[in-house]
Design a protein around this motif. Structure first.
Motif, PDB file in Angstrom:
ATOM      1  N   MET A   1      40.944  27.236  26.221  1.00  0.00           N
ATOM      2  CA  MET A   1      40.174  27.797  25.141  1.00  0.00           C
ATOM      3  C   MET A   1      39.093  28.711  25.715  1.00  0.00           C
ATOM      4  O   MET A   1      38.346  28.320  26.592  1.00  0.00           O
ATOM      5  N   ILE A   2      39.054  29.952  25.243  1.00  0.00           N
ATOM      6  CA  ILE A   2      37.975  30.868  25.595  1.00  0.00           C
ATOM      7  C   ILE A   2      37.038  30.953  24.395  1.00  0.00           C
ATOM      8  O   ILE A   2      37.469  31.213  23.282  1.00  0.00           O
ATOM      9  N   LYS A   3      35.762  30.699  24.646  1.00  0.00           N
ATOM     10  CA  LYS A   3      34.782  30.660  23.561  1.00  0.00           C
ATOM     11  C   LYS A   3      33.601  31.557  23.912  1.00  0.00           C
ATOM     12  O   LYS A   3      33.001  31.408  24.979  1.00  0.00           O
ATOM     13  N   GLU A   4      33.287  32.490  23.030  1.00  0.00           N
ATOM     14  CA  GLU A   4      32.108  33.349  23.176  1.00  0.00           C
ATOM     15  C   GLU A   4      30.887  32.556  22.717  1.00  0.00           C
ATOM     16  O   GLU A   4      30.852  32.067  21.584  1.00  0.00           O
ATOM     17  N   ILE A   5      29.898  32.410  23.588  1.00  0.00           N
ATOM     18  CA  ILE A   5      28.703  31.627  23.293  1.00  0.00           C
ATOM     19  C   ILE A   5      27.683  32.489  22.546  1.00  0.00           C
ATOM     20  O   ILE A   5      27.394  33.608  22.965  1.00  0.00           O
ATOM     21  N   THR A   6      27.137  31.947  21.472  1.00  0.00           N
ATOM     22  CA  THR A   6      26.154  32.691  20.690  1.00  0.00           C
ATOM     23  C   THR A   6      24.778  32.032  20.681  1.00  0.00           C
ATOM     24  O   THR A   6      23.829  32.631  20.215  1.00  0.00           O
ATOM     25  N   ASP A  41      44.559  35.725  30.827  1.00  0.00           N
ATOM     26  CA  ASP A  41      45.815  35.345  31.495  1.00  0.00           C
ATOM     27  C   ASP A  41      45.715  33.918  32.032  1.00  0.00           C
ATOM     28  O   ASP A  41      46.663  33.142  31.940  1.00  0.00           O
ATOM     29  N   LEU A  42      44.566  33.559  32.567  1.00  0.00           N
ATOM     30  CA  LEU A  42      44.334  32.208  33.078  1.00  0.00           C
ATOM     31  C   LEU A  42      44.464  31.179  31.958  1.00  0.00           C
ATOM     32  O   LEU A  42      45.048  30.106  32.151  1.00  0.00           O
ATOM     33  N   GLU A  43      43.961  31.521  30.792  1.00  0.00           N
ATOM     34  CA  GLU A  43      44.028  30.612  29.646  1.00  0.00           C
ATOM     35  C   GLU A  43      45.479  30.300  29.264  1.00  0.00           C
ATOM     36  O   GLU A  43      45.788  29.189  28.847  1.00  0.00           O
ATOM     37  N   LYS A  44      46.368  31.256  29.449  1.00  0.00           N
ATOM     38  CA  LYS A  44      47.790  31.028  29.149  1.00  0.00           C
ATOM     39  C   LYS A  44      48.380  29.956  30.066  1.00  0.00           C
ATOM     40  O   LYS A  44      49.188  29.150  29.642  1.00  0.00           O
ATOM     41  N   ASP A  45      47.959  29.973  31.339  1.00  0.00           N
ATOM     42  CA  ASP A  45      48.449  28.986  32.314  1.00  0.00           C
ATOM     43  C   ASP A  45      47.770  27.628  32.149  1.00  0.00           C
ATOM     44  O   ASP A  45      48.371  26.595  32.434  1.00  0.00           O
ATOM     45  N   LEU A  46      46.513  27.644  31.740  1.00  0.00           N
ATOM     46  CA  LEU A  46      45.731  26.402  31.619  1.00  0.00           C
ATOM     47  C   LEU A  46      45.143  26.323  30.210  1.00  0.00           C
ATOM     48  O   LEU A  46      43.921  26.436  30.032  1.00  0.00           O
ATOM     49  N   PRO A  47      45.978  26.104  29.190  1.00  0.00           N
ATOM     50  CA  PRO A  47      45.493  26.151  27.810  1.00  0.00           C
ATOM     51  C   PRO A  47      44.470  25.071  27.462  1.00  0.00           C
ATOM     52  O   PRO A  47      43.715  25.223  26.499  1.00  0.00           O
ATOM     53  N   ASP A  48      44.414  23.993  28.223  1.00  0.00           N
ATOM     54  CA  ASP A  48      43.455  22.925  27.937  1.00  0.00           C
ATOM     55  C   ASP A  48      42.104  23.149  28.605  1.00  0.00           C
ATOM     56  O   ASP A  48      41.170  22.382  28.399  1.00  0.00           O
ATOM     57  N   SER A  49      42.008  24.197  29.420  1.00  0.00           N
ATOM     58  CA  SER A  49      40.743  24.462  30.111  1.00  0.00           C
ATOM     59  C   SER A  49      39.717  25.032  29.134  1.00  0.00           C
ATOM     60  O   SER A  49      40.057  25.608  28.110  1.00  0.00           O
ATOM     61  N   GLN A  91      40.101  37.100  41.132  1.00  0.00           N
ATOM     62  CA  GLN A  91      41.513  37.111  40.777  1.00  0.00           C
ATOM     63  C   GLN A  91      41.923  35.753  40.215  1.00  0.00           C
ATOM     64  O   GLN A  91      41.306  34.722  40.498  1.00  0.00           O
ATOM     65  N   LYS A  92      42.980  35.758  39.450  1.00  0.00           N
ATOM     66  CA  LYS A  92      43.451  34.561  38.759  1.00  0.00           C
ATOM     67  C   LYS A  92      43.705  33.373  39.694  1.00  0.00           C
ATOM     68  O   LYS A  92      43.277  32.263  39.378  1.00  0.00           O
ATOM     69  N   PRO A  93      44.375  33.552  40.850  1.00  0.00           N
ATOM     70  CA  PRO A  93      44.624  32.372  41.705  1.00  0.00           C
ATOM     71  C   PRO A  93      43.354  31.646  42.136  1.00  0.00           C
ATOM     72  O   PRO A  93      43.313  30.419  42.163  1.00  0.00           O
ATOM     73  N   ALA A  94      42.295  32.399  42.443  1.00  0.00           N
ATOM     74  CA  ALA A  94      41.036  31.769  42.866  1.00  0.00           C
ATOM     75  C   ALA A  94      40.413  30.979  41.733  1.00  0.00           C
ATOM     76  O   ALA A  94      39.924  29.851  41.926  1.00  0.00           O
ATOM     77  N   LEU A  95      40.449  31.542  40.531  1.00  0.00           N
ATOM     78  CA  LEU A  95      39.870  30.855  39.366  1.00  0.00           C
ATOM     79  C   LEU A  95      40.707  29.632  38.983  1.00  0.00           C
ATOM     80  O   LEU A  95      40.157  28.585  38.629  1.00  0.00           O
ATOM     81  N   GLN A  97      42.481  27.791  40.954  1.00  0.00           N
ATOM     82  CA  GLN A  97      42.205  26.756  41.969  1.00  0.00           C
ATOM     83  C   GLN A  97      40.892  26.033  41.655  1.00  0.00           C
ATOM     84  O   GLN A  97      40.815  24.803  41.771  1.00  0.00           O
ATOM     85  N   LEU A  98      39.875  26.774  41.216  1.00  0.00           N
ATOM     86  CA  LEU A  98      38.595  26.151  40.877  1.00  0.00           C
ATOM     87  C   LEU A  98      38.738  25.173  39.720  1.00  0.00           C
ATOM     88  O   LEU A  98      38.147  24.095  39.719  1.00  0.00           O
ATOM     89  N   LEU A  99      39.520  25.559  38.716  1.00  0.00           N
ATOM     90  CA  LEU A  99      39.668  24.687  37.543  1.00  0.00           C
ATOM     91  C   LEU A  99      40.572  23.483  37.818  1.00  0.00           C
ATOM     92  O   LEU A  99      40.406  22.439  37.203  1.00  0.00           O
ATOM     93  N   GLU A 100      41.501  23.637  38.732  1.00  0.00           N
ATOM     94  CA  GLU A 100      42.437  22.544  39.021  1.00  0.00           C
ATOM     95  C   GLU A 100      41.912  21.584  40.073  1.00  0.00           C
ATOM     96  O   GLU A 100      42.434  20.491  40.221  1.00  0.00           O
ATOM     97  N   ALA A 101      40.872  21.978  40.807  1.00  0.00           N
ATOM     98  CA  ALA A 101      40.336  21.148  41.907  1.00  0.00           C
ATOM     99  C   ALA A 101      39.683  19.898  41.365  1.00  0.00           C
ATOM    100  O   ALA A 101      39.170  19.832  40.290  1.00  0.00           O
TER     101      ALA A 101
END
Length: 101
Positions: A1-6, A41-49, A91-95, A97-101
């Motif tokens: 989920m991508i959420k714009e913070i207000t 693109d990252l959100e597509k791979d990790l939709p629960d993030s 880049q997507k791979p670095a991000l 990796q951060l979310l999956e660590a």
């Protein structure tokens, strides 16, 4: 989920739920715009993030709390506490990796 913070309250509420990636950006920044596509693109791979987008100019409380001096800056929070930080276009791979660590 991508959420714009207000609001700072919204940020505090959403940033305390496990691992959260925070994108501190500016609407006038070219690399920030490119990073937006990477995050989508990252959100597509990790939709629960949880990915929070924080406008540098509109959310001074967040910028000051985490001492963000430039954009784009990526913060990785675990239950509201910063555990990692990257500056500049990433880049997507670095991000991923951060979310999956």
């Amino acid at each position: 989920m991508i959420k714009e913070i207000t609001s700072f309250e919204e940020f505090n509420e959403l940033s305390k739920s496990g691992k959260v990636l925070v994108d501190v950006y500016s609407k006038t920044c070219g690399p920030c715009k490119m990073l937006g596509f990477v995050l989508a693109d990252l959100e597509k791979d990790l939709p629960d993030s949880v990915i929070l987008k924080v406008d540098f100019d509109q959310n001074k409380e967040v910028v000051e709390k985490y001492d963000v001096a430039s954009y784009p800056t990526i913060l990785v929070l675990q239950d509201g506490e910063e555990v990692n930080r990257l500056k500049g276009l990433q880049q997507k791979p670095a991000l991923k990796q951060l979310l999956e660590a």
